[in-house]
Design an enzyme around this catalytic site. Structure first.
Site, mmCIF file in Angstrom:
data_model
loop_
_atom_site.group_PDB
_atom_site.id
_atom_site.type_symbol
_atom_site.label_atom_id
_atom_site.label_comp_id
_atom_site.label_asym_id
_atom_site.label_seq_id
_atom_site.Cartn_x
_atom_site.Cartn_y
_atom_site.Cartn_z
ATOM 1 C CG HIS A 1 35.043 36.760 34.655
ATOM 2 N ND1 HIS A 1 34.685 38.089 34.696
ATOM 3 C CD2 HIS A 1 34.369 36.153 35.666
ATOM 4 C CE1 HIS A 1 33.841 38.278 35.702
ATOM 5 N NE2 HIS A 1 33.634 37.124 36.302
ATOM 6 N NE ARG B 1 29.998 42.186 34.742
ATOM 7 C CZ ARG B 1 29.799 40.998 34.185
ATOM 8 N NH1 ARG B 1 28.799 40.824 33.351
ATOM 9 N NH2 ARG B 1 30.590 39.983 34.460
#
Length: 417
Positions: free
Chosen positions: A203, A223
C-alpha cells in the site's frame, strides 16, 4: 463451524478503511468496473473470476445494506460514492473510514444471532484428505494449550487471509498478527495449485511517523478526498490516484533513487498533504469523512487538519493465492473451497482499492452456498494424511533442507541475542 486462529473478527477486514466497490450508479456499469480492474491488475486476472466479482457487486452492496451496514448516504438516502486509485467512475461505497470494521460488525452479529458454532484461538495446521484425495477436514491446534484435535468435514472452506506478518523484504505491514499465509501452505501441501504467489501489494501510504504506528494503514480515501503526495522540496511528484503498485513504486523511487524523501529518523518518507482535504472539501470534511485517521494521528499530537503526515509503502495485500473456479472450489482438490485474500487470480497481479472487501463478500457467499450444497452429496472415505509424506518426499528429492515449521502461525517479535 467456524474455526479461527485468534478471535472471531480478528482479520485484515477489520482494518480495511477506504470502502467497497460496486458499479451501481447511472453513469457506471459492471463492464466499466471490469475494464478498470483488469487493466489495474496488468491483464492477469482470470476473466471468469473478475467477471463474477464485478457482476455480483451491486447485489452484494444491497445485501450488506439490508443486513444493517451503515454506508455513507446523502439526505435522500442515495449512497455516497468516491473515486479510488485506478477507477474511472466514483463507485467506492464507504462507512466513513472504518468500512471493514462496520462490515465485520454486521456479519459477526449475524453469525452470533444465528448460533453458528465458533471455535476461537484454534488454528488449522493441516488439511485432511480422504482416500479419494478429496478435502475431508483439518487437524486443529489450540493456540493456548497446543492440544491437537481432528475436525471431520464434508466440505472445507479456507478463509485464512493474507501474509503481511511474514514481512517480505523487511517491509512493515498493515496486517493483523495472524496474517501468515497459513491457507496457502495447507492447500499447497494437499495438492492445490497456487496462482501468482509471488505478487504482493504494498500500500503506498503506510504511516512512517511516529514510530509507534510505523506501517499502519493510511487509507487511500485520504487521497481520494484531495490530499497530494509531496516530496521534501514541496513538489507534487505523481498523480495521487494512480494504481497502488505505481504509487508505491513512485514513493520508493522518490525516497531512494532521487533522494527527495524526508528523513524521519527511522528511514525516508514523503509528505501526504492532508490539510488540502479541507481546502478542497471545506472545513469539517476530515472529521466527517475520515474520523479514524484523525483520531489515530491526534493520539500522537498530530492534527491532520492543520499539518501534513509522513508516509511510506507498507506490506498490505496478498494478490496471489489458491487457484479456484467460479464456484469457489480449488481447481485441484475436490470439496476444498476458498474465499477472500487466500484466493489467487481474482485481481491479477495488482488489486484496486475497494475490490478486496468486495471479493470477500462475493466469493465468501459463493463458497458458502456451494460448499453447503455440495456437502449434501458427499460421502467421506477413510481419512488420511498420506499427502504429507508425499510432500516431504518431494521436498527431500528437490534437495530442500530446512528446520522451519510451517505454517508459521504467529510472527516472533522477541529480541534474540
Amino acid at each position: 463451524m467456524i474455526v479461527t486462529k485468534l478471535r472471531i473478527g480478528d482479520a485484515n477486514t477489520m482494518m480495511a478503511e477506504g470502502g467497497i466497490q460496486a458499479a451501481d450508479k447511472p453513469n457506471d456499469s459492471p463492464a466499466i468496473h471490469y475494464l478498470d480492474a483488469f487493466g489495474g491488475g496488468h491483464f492477469a486476472a482470470k476473466p471468469e473470476l473478475l467477471a463474477k466479482l464485478v457482476c455480483d457487486a451491486p447485489e452484494a452492496i444491497q445485501w450488506l445494506n439490508g443486513l444493517g451496514v451503515e454506508f455513507d448516504k446523502a439526505p435522500d438516502g442515495t449512497m455516497i460514492t468516491t473515486h479510488g486509485g485506478g477507477t474511472s467512475r466514483k463507485r467506492m461505497h464507504a462507512a466513513k473510514d472504518y468500512s471493514g470494521a462496520e462490515i465485520m460488525r454486521t456479519l459477526r452479529d449475524e453469525v452470533l444471532n444465528r448460533g453458528i458454532p465458533v471455535v476461537d484461538f484454534t488454528s488449522a495446521i493441516e488439511l485432511i484428505l480422504d482416500d479419494k484425495g478429496n478435502a475431508a477436514g483439518a487437524v486443529l491446534m489450540n493456540m493456548e494449550t497446543q492440544e491437537l484435535t481432528v475436525a471431520r468435514a464434508k466440505t472445507v472452506i479456507i478463509a485464512t487471509g493474507g501474509a503481511g506478518r511474514m514481512h517480505y523484504q523487511g517491509f512493515p505491514t498493515s496486517n493483523h498478527y495472524g496474517a501468515t499465509a497459513d491457507g496457502l501452505v495447507l492447500a499447497y501441501r494437499a495438492g492445490a495449485k497456487l496462482l501468482y504467489a509471488d505478487t504482493l501489494q504494498y500500500h503506498p501510504t503506510g504511516a512512517a511517523f511516529p514510530q509507534q504506528i510505523f506501517g499502519a494503514l493510511v487509507t487511500e480515501k485520504v487521497r481520494s478526498l484531495g490530499a497530494k503526495l509531496v516530496n521534501r522540496d514541496g513538489r507534487v511528484f505523481m498523480h495521487p490516484l494512480e494504481t497502488r503498485d505505481v504509487a508505491a513504486a513512485s514513493i520508493i523511487r522518490e525516497c531512494s533513487d532521487r533522494g527527495e524523501g524526508v528523513d524521519t529518523g527511522n528511514g525516508k518518507a514523503v509528505w501526504l498533504d492532508t490539510p488540502m482535504i479541507e481546502k478542497v472539501g471545506g472545513e469539517g470534511t476530515i472529521e466527517k469523512r475520515i474520523p479514524a485517521m484523525m483520531r489515530m494521528f491526534a493520539s500522537y499530537g498530530i492534527d491532520i487538519r492543520k499539518e501534513p503526515i509522513l508516509v511510506y509503502p507498507t506490506l498490505h495485500y496478498q494478490n496471489g493465492g489458491i487457484d479456484i473456479n467460479v464456484t469457489g472450489m480449488s481447481s485441484c482438490v475436490e470439496n476444498l473451497y476458498v474465499a477472500g485474500e487466500a484466493v489467487g487470480g481474482i485481481h491479477g497481479r495488482n488489486r484496486l482499492m475497494g475490490n478486496s472487501l468486495l471479493d470477500i463478500i462475493v466469493f465468501g457467499r459463493t463458497a458458502g452456498r456451494n460448499a453447503a450444497v455440495k456437502s449434501k452429496d458427499v460421502s467421506l472415505g477413510s481419512l488420511t494424511l498420506e499427502h504429507i509424506a508425499r510432500f516431504d518426499k518431494e521436498r527431500k528429492d528437490a534437495g530442500i533442507v530446512t528446520d522451519a515449521v510451517s505454517p508459521k502461525l504467529l510472527p516472533d517479535y522477541r529480541r534474540h541475542k
